[in-house]
Write a protein that holds these residues in place. Structure first.
Motif, mmCIF file in Angstrom:
data_model
loop_
_atom_site.group_PDB
_atom_site.id
_atom_site.type_symbol
_atom_site.label_atom_id
_atom_site.label_comp_id
_atom_site.label_asym_id
_atom_site.label_seq_id
_atom_site.Cartn_x
_atom_site.Cartn_y
_atom_site.Cartn_z
ATOM 1 N N TYR B 145 0.907 -1.325 -0.121
ATOM 2 C CA TYR B 145 0.129 0.120 0.024
ATOM 3 C C TYR B 145 0.914 1.332 -0.121
ATOM 4 C CZ TYR B 145 -4.140 -2.804 1.111
ATOM 5 O OH TYR B 145 -5.161 -3.923 1.230
ATOM 6 N N THR B 146 0.245 2.218 -0.730
ATOM 7 C CA THR B 146 0.974 3.585 -0.449
ATOM 8 C C THR B 146 -0.125 4.673 -0.195
ATOM 9 O OG1 THR B 146 2.668 5.080 -1.130
ATOM 10 C CG2 THR B 146 1.311 4.173 -2.886
ATOM 11 N N LEU B 147 0.002 5.698 0.590
ATOM 12 C CA LEU B 147 -1.087 6.550 0.639
ATOM 13 C C LEU B 147 -0.762 7.826 -0.086
ATOM 14 C CD1 LEU B 147 -3.419 7.344 2.383
ATOM 15 C CD2 LEU B 147 -2.206 8.313 4.140
ATOM 16 N N VAL B 148 -1.803 8.366 -1.011
ATOM 17 C CA VAL B 148 -1.412 9.400 -1.674
ATOM 18 C C VAL B 148 -2.325 10.211 -1.094
ATOM 19 C CG1 VAL B 148 -1.439 10.060 -4.062
ATOM 20 C CG2 VAL B 148 -1.141 7.840 -3.700
ATOM 21 N N THR B 149 -1.770 11.490 -0.685
ATOM 22 C CA THR B 149 -2.589 12.818 -0.038
ATOM 23 C C THR B 149 -2.190 13.888 -0.895
ATOM 24 O OG1 THR B 149 -0.809 13.159 1.592
ATOM 25 C CG2 THR B 149 -2.325 11.671 2.455
ATOM 26 N N ILE B 155 5.809 11.477 -4.059
ATOM 27 C CA ILE B 155 5.859 10.000 -3.867
ATOM 28 C C ILE B 155 6.988 9.661 -4.822
ATOM 29 C CG2 ILE B 155 4.985 7.664 -3.953
ATOM 30 C CD1 ILE B 155 2.243 9.217 -3.371
ATOM 31 N N PRO B 156 8.083 8.715 -4.229
ATOM 32 C CA PRO B 156 9.134 8.600 -4.920
ATOM 33 C C PRO B 156 8.789 7.378 -5.940
ATOM 34 C CG PRO B 156 9.921 7.830 -2.648
ATOM 35 C CD PRO B 156 8.116 8.350 -2.574
ATOM 36 N N ALA B 157 9.632 7.495 -6.962
ATOM 37 C CA ALA B 157 9.409 6.340 -8.046
ATOM 38 C C ALA B 157 9.386 5.057 -7.519
ATOM 39 C CB ALA B 157 10.149 6.350 -9.271
ATOM 40 N N MET B 158 8.620 4.120 -7.608
ATOM 41 C CA MET B 158 8.718 2.631 -6.878
ATOM 42 C C MET B 158 8.924 1.821 -7.848
ATOM 43 S SD MET B 158 5.406 3.064 -4.285
ATOM 44 C CE MET B 158 4.238 3.918 -5.684
ATOM 45 N N ALA B 159 10.197 1.003 -7.656
ATOM 46 C CA ALA B 159 10.722 0.226 -8.697
ATOM 47 C C ALA B 159 10.601 -1.302 -8.230
ATOM 48 C CB ALA B 159 12.329 0.311 -8.749
ATOM 49 N N PHE B 160 10.240 -2.201 -8.913
ATOM 50 C CA PHE B 160 9.878 -3.559 -8.784
ATOM 51 C C PHE B 160 10.381 -4.260 -9.881
ATOM 52 C CE2 PHE B 160 6.056 -4.758 -11.111
ATOM 53 C CZ PHE B 160 5.591 -3.170 -11.315
ATOM 54 N N VAL B 161 10.480 -5.801 -9.634
ATOM 55 C CA VAL B 161 10.882 -6.558 -10.756
ATOM 56 C C VAL B 161 9.877 -7.495 -11.135
ATOM 57 C CG1 VAL B 161 13.448 -6.559 -10.391
ATOM 58 C CG2 VAL B 161 11.773 -8.323 -9.371
ATOM 59 N N ALA B 162 9.882 -8.040 -12.513
ATOM 60 C CA ALA B 162 8.704 -8.819 -12.934
ATOM 61 C C ALA B 162 9.157 -9.666 -13.824
ATOM 62 C CB ALA B 162 7.474 -7.923 -13.448
ATOM 63 N N GLU B 308 16.383 4.729 -12.978
ATOM 64 C CA GLU B 308 15.928 5.838 -12.388
ATOM 65 C C GLU B 308 15.353 6.854 -13.219
ATOM 66 O OE1 GLU B 308 18.584 7.347 -9.286
ATOM 67 O OE2 GLU B 308 19.532 5.269 -9.031
ATOM 68 N N VAL B 309 14.283 7.466 -12.766
ATOM 69 C CA VAL B 309 13.684 8.639 -13.350
ATOM 70 C C VAL B 309 14.502 9.940 -13.157
ATOM 71 C CG1 VAL B 309 11.549 8.124 -14.360
ATOM 72 C CG2 VAL B 309 11.885 8.441 -12.006
ATOM 73 N N GLU B 310 14.404 11.069 -13.900
ATOM 74 C CA GLU B 310 15.024 12.228 -13.709
ATOM 75 C C GLU B 310 13.974 13.009 -12.602
ATOM 76 O OE1 GLU B 310 17.017 14.792 -16.466
ATOM 77 O OE2 GLU B 310 17.542 12.878 -17.382
ATOM 78 N N GLY B 311 14.272 13.935 -11.778
ATOM 79 C CA GLY B 311 13.711 14.741 -11.118
ATOM 80 C C GLY B 311 12.987 14.268 -9.883
ATOM 81 N N ARG B 312 13.261 12.797 -9.589
ATOM 82 C CA ARG B 312 12.425 12.216 -8.798
ATOM 83 C C ARG B 312 13.521 11.203 -7.863
ATOM 84 N NH1 ARG B 312 6.334 10.908 -8.495
ATOM 85 N NH2 ARG B 312 6.533 12.742 -10.152
#
Lengths: 258, 620
Positions: B145-149, B155-162, B308-312
């Motif tokens: 979960y992440t809470l978006v307010t 919110i940082p860019a969230m990396a995962f593998v698939a 990695e994305v720029e600016g975040r």
């Protein structure tokens, strides 16, 4: 009797006399336990010591293998004088077997181990020889089947017979018995006395502190009566029981022989 | 039968038969009545005790299963077991352990009996090690979960593998007044933000419940209507847009499933618009990635570096970034903690059990030549110690066993080494001191007495400090002595003094007649002591001696004061790592269990020793 070497004014014959005590004195603190004890024991002789409790008879036989030190006088055992020399003491102790009132078997060892321990560690016998000797002795005292039990599993009489076997395993020249039957149930006294009787007849030199007058009458060559730290009367059983000279002896006998 | 025959002198003519004692059947209820409720105060005690046990056990269980964060233990098992021992050399610790286990197996085979309980225990442990990870795999995994307010930080860019064919489902749920915290993994920022929302909610509730007196004066402004719009982009490893969607807070729950085409990294980039409102975003099925070195290396090999994305900032959805939140169920507990823990221990434990079994078989086979095997086993034990030290310490810069400074030894390894060396060394010294204190030689007697009283008069910590700081003052050459060796010497000196007093108690319990009988057989003082007095004296004080050993084992925890990182030291290091802040309870409970297992094993062994051999029948 030929004249032998001299200790002060005491003549003795080393080929015949195995224990020589001359003017032995001992004190516990200020208490004078042994007073000028003179005694010569011949090889093969059976000496019974009796007397009231506290008369010093136990202390006396304990000085013979130096479990107690005497402070004055001379004790010569098998030609060796007891002194502070440690080697003398070890040598003399291995020549003298001792049996205690409380058996004093080693409770952490089996009967077999109790008997073989000293021959293996003191005489440096190989295990096989020590165990063969132990079995022979257990047969002799009549309990070969108990060899692998612990002392705690035996009756008092059996324990005391093991203790005798343990002492004999060192092939001693002299056996000391310190009230060997006093801690036993009446039914078990005889089995121990029988073993001692057999031992006496085999020619062992024995000094026995006991109140068993029947035993004394049967096997003793001499009976010695102790009172207040000194020898009051010495004599053959016949003389001792029928014609005691000293008043104290008479009193003692009248107390124990009804 | 005429009763007048049975007078005072009546004796049964036929002797009564010898019978077995009567068996009294109580039954469960009878047992309970007799043992738990026989009197009113028994009943009272029973009720109070059971209530106490119930509440204590319930509280503990809820904590253990529901909230405790055991990953701190699982993730740091290497630290706990070997400290800072170089990770690529840890196999040497395992080898050392195998040597000792093998010797233990042989000894068990030749001296011990097959203990059914031990075998059952081993089988159960093996079974658990196999079943638990499988079971854990089968259980559903909670979402991330992440809470978006609206007001919250970016919110940082969230990396995962698939892997190809994997799907990921996003579910966005608007936060209303009734929303409760979801159960699953979440990042720290979401937790904090949620805490804020709950706080506001509570204060608002309190204000409505207790309306202030000067009504209407400063009524809080009505909150702005939620207008949050969450915009989510899914990027692949080359930062190319794969999919995107928008979820406005007014739109209610929004759910979408995206198929992931390739193996590799993916990034979730969350943007938001609006001034008020919040939404929970659930992502499933997605597991927090493992953070141990081996897993990270394997991941990099398979999927390449993290994009990695720029600016975040970019954060990997791993076990460091995400924590489980909310009260877990038993299933969560197994899949989260028991499974991974069993998985982490599986290989080593299985190898050790195999080695133990192999040793046991060897020992059993060796019974054909019992004397020889026993002798060889004893020699093996004696040799195993230097062998273990060589394996652990190594020498020079040799490629095979490079030198590992003892400063790097730590964790359970160091605890056990300190304890074993302490026990093995302190025992003979303690016996000698006890004999010395009873000696007739005045110098020996005075020295022993002084030593014992001096050491017993100071705390262990001062002895350790003395060994560490003051010994070099005595002789500069001693300054080079290893820290660990100094701690060993300190612990040994300390324990020896206490052991000496225990042994002296045993020596005093030996009746004088024993010594006289031995002397009368011609034994000298050395033989009397070694063959008659010591065996009986030591057996008499086994409980006290083992108590001292247990104390020594636990006292090894004091060496952290002189800078050595044994089990307790490692525990303190672990909880000082930023990602494990606040997890003291888990760590301390874990090491307490380790200390308990070893101490209890020792005390159990001592009980067996007391009952063995002549112990059972020795005295009348």
């Amino acid at each position: 009797m030929s004249e032998g070497p001299l200790v002060d004014e005491l003549y003795f014959d080393p080929s015949e006399d195995i224990i020589i005590c001359h003017k032995v004195n001992k004190w516990f603190g200020d208490f004078h336990v042994l007073r000028d004890i003179n005694l010569i024991v011949k090889r093969g002789e059976v000496v019974v010591i009796c007397g009231p409790s506290g008369s010093g008879k136990s202390t006396f036989i304990r000085t013979i293998n130096r479990l107690e030190e005497h402070q004055e006088g001379t004790i010569i055992v098998d030609g060796i004088e007891l002194s502070h020399d440690i080697r003398n003491i070890a040598k003399i102790r291995s020549e003298i077997g001792m049996v205690f009132q409380q058996f004093n078997l080693f409770p952490h060892l089996t009967v077999m181990q109790n008997i073989t321990l000293a021959p293996m560690w003191v005489r440096h016998w190989p295990r096989e020889k020590a165990e063969a000797k132990a079995m022979e002795l257990l047969e002799r005292v009549g309990i070969p089947e108990q060899a692998n039990k612990y002392p705690g599993q035996l009756s008092g009489g059996q324990q005391q017979r093991v203790a005798i076997a343990r002492a004999l395993a060192m092939e001693p020249k002299i056996m000391l018995f310190d009230e060997p039957t006093s801690a036993l149930d009446p039914e078990m006294i005889k089995e121990v006395l029988d073993v001692m009787l057999e031992l006496a007849r085999s020619g062992m030199t024995m000094i026995v502190v006991t109140h068993e007058m029947g035993f004394a009458k049967e096997v003793a060559d001499r009976i010695i009566f102790f009172d207040e730290g000194r020898i009051v009367e010495v004599g053959t059983p016949e003389h001792f029981f029928t014609n005691p000279k000293h008043e104290r002896t008479k009193l003692f006998l009248s107390q124990i022989l009804h | 039968m005429a009763t007048e025959d049975k007078g005072l002198h009546y004796v049964e003519t036929t002797p009564p038969p010898i019978r077995r004692p009567p068996v009294i059947e109580l039954g469960a209820l009878g047992w309970i009545k007799r043992n738990l409720f026989s009197t009113w105060y028994d009943a009272l005690m029973t009720v109070i005790s059971v209530a106490f046990i119930f509440f204590a056990a319930r509280g503990l269980l809820i904590w253990v299963v529901g909230t405790a964060e055991w990953s701190v233990v699982t993730n740091n098992l290497r630290l706990f077991s070997a400290g800072r021992y170089p990770p690529d050399q840890v196999w040497r610790v395992q080898l050392a352990l195998m040597i000792v286990t093998f010797m233990a197996g042989i000894s068990w085979g030749i001296w011990g009996r097959m203990v059914r309980l031990a075998v059952i225990l081993i089988v159960v442990v093996i079974a658990a090690l196999f079943i638990m990870p499988i079971f854990a795999e089968m259980l559903p995994i909670r979402p991330i979960y992440t809470l978006v307010t609206a007001e919250g930080e970016t919110i940082p860019a969230m990396a995962f593998v698939a892997d190809p064919g994997d799907e990921i489902t996003f579910t966005l749920t608007p936060v209303t007044d009734e929303t409760i915290m979801p159960v699953g993994f979440m990042d720290m920022a979401s937790r904090i933000a949620w805490g804020q929302i709950e706080l506001e909610r509570n204060t608002a509730q309190e204000e409505t419940e207790t309306p202030q007196e000067g009504e209407g004066e400063d009524t809080p402004e009505p909150a702005a209507p939620p207008d949050l719009i969450v915009h989510v982009q899914l990027l692949d490893a080359n930062l190319e847009l794969l999919s995107e969607f928008e979820a406005p807070v007014e739109g209610g729950e929004y759910s979408t499933t995206i198929r992931l085409p390739d193996a590799g990294w993916y990034l979730i980039v969350v943007d938001k618009e609006g001034t008020a409102g919040a939404m929970w975003m659930a992502m499933e099925p997605l597991e927090p990635l493992k953070t141990d070195l081996a897993s990270e290396t394997a991941r990099e090999e398979r999927y390449g570096p993290v994009p990695e994305v720029e600016g975040r900032r970019t954060r990997v959805l791993d076990a460091v970034y995400l924590r489980f939140a909310g009260v877990r169920t038993l299933g969560d507990f197994i899949s989260l903690h028991i499974g991974p823990f069993a998985e982490a221990l599986k290989t080593t434990t299985l190898i050790l059990f195999a080695v133990l079994g192999f040793g046991y078989i060897m020992g059993t086979l060796g019974k054909a030549h019992e004397k020889l095997t026993k002798r060889l086993t004893l020699i093996g034990w004696v040799l195993s110690f230097p062998l273990v030290v060589i394996v652990l310490r190594g020498f020079g810069n040799s490629g095979w066993l490079p030198y590992v400074s003892t400063d790097l030894w730590g964790g359970l390894l160091l605890t056990l080494i300190l304890a074993i060396v302490g026990i093995v060394a302190a025992f003979p010294i303690g016996v000698l001191l006890a004999l010395g204190r009873r000696s007739n030689l005045p110098v020996v007697k005075i020295f022993s007495t002084l030593y014992i009283e001096l050491i017993r008069g100071v705390p262990l910590v001062t002895v350790l400090f003395t060994a560490q700081l003051m010994v070099p003052l005595l002789d500069p050459s001693l300054a080079n002595v290893d820290n660990v060796v100094r701690a060993m010497v300190g612990m040994t000196m300390f324990s020896a003094a206490y052991l000496a007093e225990n042994v002296r108690g045993g020596l005093q319990s030996i009746p004088k007649g024993q010594i006289e009988a031995a002397k009368a057989l011609g034994m000298n003082d050395v033989l009397v002591t070694a063959l008659i007095v010591l065996p009986q004296a030591l057996r008499a004080v086994i409980p006290a001696i083992v108590g001292q050993f247990i104390a020594l084992f636990k006292d090894t925890s004091l060496v952290y004061i002189v800078g050595l990182l044994e089990l307790l030291g490692i525990a303190r290091t672990t909880i000082s790592q930023p990602e494990y802040v606040g997890l003291q309870r888990e760590v301390f409970v874990f090491i307490a269990i380790i200390y308990f297992v070893f101490s209890y094993a020792m005390s159990e062994a001592s009980r067996k020793l007391e009952e063995s051999g002549a112990g059972a029948v020795r005295r009348r």
